[in-house]
Structures are given as C-alpha cells and as structure tokens.
Design an enzyme around this catalytic site. Structure first.
Site, PDB file in Angstrom:
ATOM      1  N   TYR A  24       0.847  -1.204   0.000  1.00 29.27           N
ATOM      2  CA  TYR A  24       0.000   0.000   0.000  1.00 29.27           C
ATOM      3  C   TYR A  24       0.883   1.255   0.000  1.00 29.27           C
ATOM      4  CZ  TYR A  24      -3.656  -3.265   1.592  1.00 29.27           C
ATOM      5  OH  TYR A  24      -4.517  -4.314   1.738  1.00 29.27           O
ATOM      6  N   HIS A  41       0.574 -11.668   2.471  1.00 32.26           N
ATOM      7  CA  HIS A  41      -0.462 -10.909   1.742  1.00 32.26           C
ATOM      8  C   HIS A  41      -1.235 -11.787   0.753  1.00 32.26           C
ATOM      9  CE1 HIS A  41      -1.370  -6.557   0.266  1.00 32.26           C
ATOM     10  NE2 HIS A  41      -2.439  -7.303   0.174  1.00 32.26           N
TER      11      HIS A  41
HETATM   12  N1  LIG Z   1      -5.592  -8.614   1.906  1.00 34.06           N
HETATM   13  C1  LIG Z   1      -5.944  -8.165   0.721  1.00 34.06           C
HETATM   14  O1  LIG Z   1      -5.601  -8.738  -0.313  1.00 34.06           O
HETATM   15  C2  LIG Z   1      -6.779  -6.920   0.631  1.00 34.06           C
HETATM   16  C3  LIG Z   1      -7.398  -6.585  -0.591  1.00 34.06           C
HETATM   17  C4  LIG Z   1      -8.190  -5.430  -0.647  1.00 34.06           C
HETATM   18  C5  LIG Z   1      -8.350  -4.657   0.500  1.00 34.06           C
HETATM   19  N2  LIG Z   1      -7.717  -4.990   1.682  1.00 34.06           N
HETATM   20  C6  LIG Z   1      -7.882  -4.180   2.925  1.00 34.06           C
HETATM   21  O2  LIG Z   1      -9.268  -4.014   3.150  1.00 34.06           O
HETATM   22  C7  LIG Z   1      -9.547  -2.623   3.324  1.00 34.06           C
HETATM   23  C8  LIG Z   1     -10.962  -2.295   2.910  1.00 34.06           C
HETATM   24  O3  LIG Z   1     -11.212  -2.689   1.572  1.00 34.06           O
HETATM   25  P1  LIG Z   1     -11.401  -1.629   0.377  1.00 34.06           P
HETATM   26  O4  LIG Z   1     -10.716  -0.352   0.723  1.00 34.06           O
HETATM   27  O5  LIG Z   1     -11.015  -2.357  -0.855  1.00 34.06           O
HETATM   28  O6  LIG Z   1     -12.973  -1.444   0.268  1.00 34.06           O
HETATM   29  P2  LIG Z   1     -14.196  -1.105   1.256  1.00 34.06           P
HETATM   30  O7  LIG Z   1     -13.736  -0.784   2.623  1.00 34.06           O
HETATM   31  O8  LIG Z   1     -15.198  -2.170   1.036  1.00 34.06           O
HETATM   32  O9  LIG Z   1     -14.777   0.198   0.554  1.00 34.06           O
HETATM   33  C9  LIG Z   1     -14.073   1.409   0.546  1.00 34.06           C
HETATM   34  C10 LIG Z   1     -14.884   2.406  -0.287  1.00 34.06           C
HETATM   35  O10 LIG Z   1     -16.142   2.658   0.340  1.00 34.06           O
HETATM   36  C11 LIG Z   1     -16.295   4.041   0.602  1.00 34.06           C
HETATM   37  N3  LIG Z   1     -16.975   4.176   1.892  1.00 34.06           N
HETATM   38  C12 LIG Z   1     -16.488   3.850   3.116  1.00 34.06           C
HETATM   39  N4  LIG Z   1     -17.385   4.095   4.074  1.00 34.06           N
HETATM   40  C13 LIG Z   1     -18.486   4.586   3.442  1.00 34.06           C
HETATM   41  C14 LIG Z   1     -19.746   5.044   3.904  1.00 34.06           C
HETATM   42  N5  LIG Z   1     -20.055   5.024   5.201  1.00 34.06           N
HETATM   43  N6  LIG Z   1     -20.641   5.470   2.973  1.00 34.06           N
HETATM   44  C15 LIG Z   1     -20.329   5.514   1.663  1.00 34.06           C
HETATM   45  N7  LIG Z   1     -19.147   5.093   1.178  1.00 34.06           N
HETATM   46  C16 LIG Z   1     -18.228   4.643   2.070  1.00 34.06           C
HETATM   47  C17 LIG Z   1     -14.894   4.617   0.610  1.00 34.06           C
HETATM   48  O11 LIG Z   1     -14.885   5.956   0.185  1.00 34.06           O
HETATM   49  P3  LIG Z   1     -14.345   7.189   1.072  1.00 34.06           P
HETATM   50  O12 LIG Z   1     -12.922   6.880   1.474  1.00 34.06           O
HETATM   51  O13 LIG Z   1     -14.459   8.318   0.114  1.00 34.06           O
HETATM   52  O14 LIG Z   1     -15.256   7.297   2.259  1.00 34.06           O
HETATM   53  C18 LIG Z   1     -14.185   3.729  -0.411  1.00 34.06           C
HETATM   54  O15 LIG Z   1     -14.445   4.196  -1.726  1.00 34.06           O
HETATM   55  C19 LIG Z   1      -8.470  -1.951   2.471  1.00 34.06           C
HETATM   56  O16 LIG Z   1      -8.341  -0.571   2.765  1.00 34.06           O
HETATM   57  C20 LIG Z   1      -7.273  -2.777   2.835  1.00 34.06           C
HETATM   58  O17 LIG Z   1      -6.773  -2.377   4.118  1.00 34.06           O
HETATM   59  C21 LIG Z   1      -6.952  -6.117   1.743  1.00 34.06           C
END
Ligand SMILES: NC(=O)c1ccc[n+]([C@@H]2O[C@H](COP(=O)([O-])OP(=O)(O)OC[C@H]3O[C@@H](n4cnc5c(N)ncnc54)[C@H](OP(=O)(O)O)[C@@H]3O)[C@@H](O)[C@H]2O)c1
Length: 277
Positions: free
Chosen positions: A51, A109
C-alpha cells in the site's frame, strides 16, 4: 467515540470486532485520515508493504494520543519477499518504515502458489513472533487447502485469515473451516468497495428497519457472522458511521437475506490463480 468490542485470538491476544482499512490513504492526508480513525475509536489499522503507506500509519500511531499497547498495527509480507531469509528482512523493513518496535499482526499478503514459498515464509514468521518483533501471525487470501498445508507443515495455526468477504461473497465454506480450526476471519473490501451493494433492496430495507445506514447494516452482518470487517474511509464522518455498529442487532432472517445476495468475487481475486508481488 465508539468503543469497539474485542475477541480473543487463538494465540490468546485480543482483537477488535471491526478495524480500519488504509489502502490508498497516503501522504499528509493519509496520516490525518488514520489519526482520525484512531480518534473515532478504531484500534486495528490494516496496512501492507504494497500500500506504500506504512510510514503514514506509523506516524498516525505516534501522533495520536492512544496508548501504543491499545492499538494493533497489521502489515503484510509482499509476494516478492517470500522465502525464509527474505521474510525476516522484509519484516525488519516494515518495522523501520512504520517506525514502531513491533508489528502487532503480520500477514502473508497473497499465497502465490506458483512461487510455492509460503511455507518458508511462515516458518520465518513463527521465529519473528517467538523473538517478539511480531505479536500475532496470520495469512491473507489463503484457501482451505493452503491453510491445511501450512498447519500440517508447521503445527502452528494462523491467528487470522484476511479474505475477500461481503454479501456478494459471503465465504460460508471457508468460515466454517476457520471455525473448526479457531482461525479468526477478517473481511477485506467489506463494503464491496461501495459498489451497487449499498443500493440493493435487501440492504436498503434492513437498514430502514433498524434506522441505520446501508453501510452500517452491511458491517453489522460481518460482525454477526464472526468476521472482523476493515472498512476504509478517508472521511471523518464515514469513519464514525462505520464504527458505530454495536448498538443494534440483525435478525437471523436479515443476516440470511444479506448472505442471499451472493454472486461471487468483485474481481478475479482467486488465490489459486491471482498472484501479487
Ligand atoms: N488482503 C488483501 O488482499 C486486501 C485486498 C483489498 C483490500 N484490503 C484491505 O481491506 C480494506 C478495505 O477494503 P477496500 O478499501 O477495498 O474497500 P471497502 O472498505 O469495502 O470500501 C471502501 C470504499 O467505500 C467508501 N466508503 C467507506 N465508508 C463509506 C460510507 N459510510 N458510505 C459511503 N461510502 C463509504 C470509501 O470511500 P471514502 O474513502 O471516500 O469514504 C471507499 O471508496 C483496504 O483498505 C485494505 O486495508 C486487503
């Protein structure tokens, strides 16, 4: 500030029922966002070498007024560092970039099966844990087959498996295996990256029935299925909204209705074929 409940991992340490994702939170704005999440009550911060924001996460932890022992920083070993010696060196690099004395949760990861070195990395992670540089060790994107191989080889069960999970991909079979082995499930992209999930009729209706937002209904679904979601938001108001899911309870039928939205992964992130370096 929301107080987020905790569970106990299979290594005896505490772990929050909901954490904070940091993907894409970089630079000064990223530090502010992560510090804001701590102020909102989050105690698990999820970063990764890939990241590119370990320095920002470490800076937010040092800057915040939360006691270091009350915050868990999770980071992840990238594919290019698989192997025993490479893993030890990679962890030291993460500690340096984080500017912290300890990684609280260290995850592989992606398994990258064609490279076939995750067993070596796991042995190194056991050593890092025994030496106290890492508190808990786990994996990410591991299938049941890969987990079994890891456990049979080392005798050490991962504390956590962080996998794609949301109502479009509820991971029922993998969660059942985790429950048998005492592995905590962690949900990545728990909001399905704000796709059309939040306007699904079932989500809208359940949120309305409880007087909560669609996002809160979905995050509560994760909590009730025993998985720790790590929603990411760069906005203080949404961070607070996402953490505030411990004051209501979905019925079994509502949980089942959300699980009934199952249709598959968001993108082609099948750990048998998708590899990341
Ligand atoms: N291990 C892996 O392979 C892997 C893969 C993918 C992700 N991850 C981890 O998982 C975390 C979360 O996954 P993600 O970032 O892919 O997706 P997510 O948390 O499902 O969604 C994030 C999106 O939702 C929006 N959002 C968040 N809260 C909201 C709300 N209350 N209302 C409306 N929109 C909202 C955010 O926008 P805003 O920021 O504009 O609010 C962002 O665009 C990542 O940050 C990372 O740490 C790990």
């Amino acid at each position: 500030m929301t107080s987020i409940p905790t569970v106990t991992l299979n290594d005896g340490t505490w772990f929050p029922e909901l954490g904070f994702g940091t993907y894409n939170l970089t630079g000064a704005e990223g530090v502010d966002a992560v510090a804001g999440a701590l102020a909102a009550g989050y105690r698990l911060l999820d970063t990764a070498v890939n990241y590119g924001n370990e320095p920002e996460v470490g800076e937010a932890v040092r800057r915040g007024d939360v006691d270091r022992d009350e915050v868990l920083v999770a980071t992840k070993l990238p594919g290019r560092d698989h192997g025993y010696d490479e893993t030890i060196a990679s962890a030291r690099g993460s500690l340096e970039r984080l500017g912290l004395e300890r990684i609280d949760l260290y995850l592989i990861h992606w398994p990258n099966p064609s490279v076939d070195k995750y067993l070596d990395s796991w042995r190194a992670m056991i050593r890092l844990r025994d030496e106290g540089l890492v508190r808990s060790i786990g994996v990410s994107n591991f299938t049941e087959h890969m987990l079994t191989r890891l456990i049979d080889d080392s005798g050490v069960i991962p504390a956590v498996n962080q996998v794609e999970m949301h109502p479009y991909f509820p991971q029922a079979a993998l969660r059942a295996y985790h429950a048998e082995r005492g592995i905590r499930t962690e949900s990545w992209s728990p909001l399905a990256r704000r796709s059309e999930l939040l306007s699904e009729q079932a989500v809208v209706d359940i949120a309305a029935a409880h007087g909560v937002t669609e996002t809160q209904a979905v995050l509560r679904w994760h909590v009730q299925l025993g998985s720790t979601p790590i929603p990411k938001s760069g906005h203080a108001g949404r961070q607070r909204e996402n953490a505030d899911v411990f004051g209501f309870r979905l019925t079994d039928a509502e949980v089942a209705a959300l699980s009934g939205l199952e249709r598959g992964r968001l993108w082609d992130g099948d750990p048998n074929t998708h590899e990341e370096m």
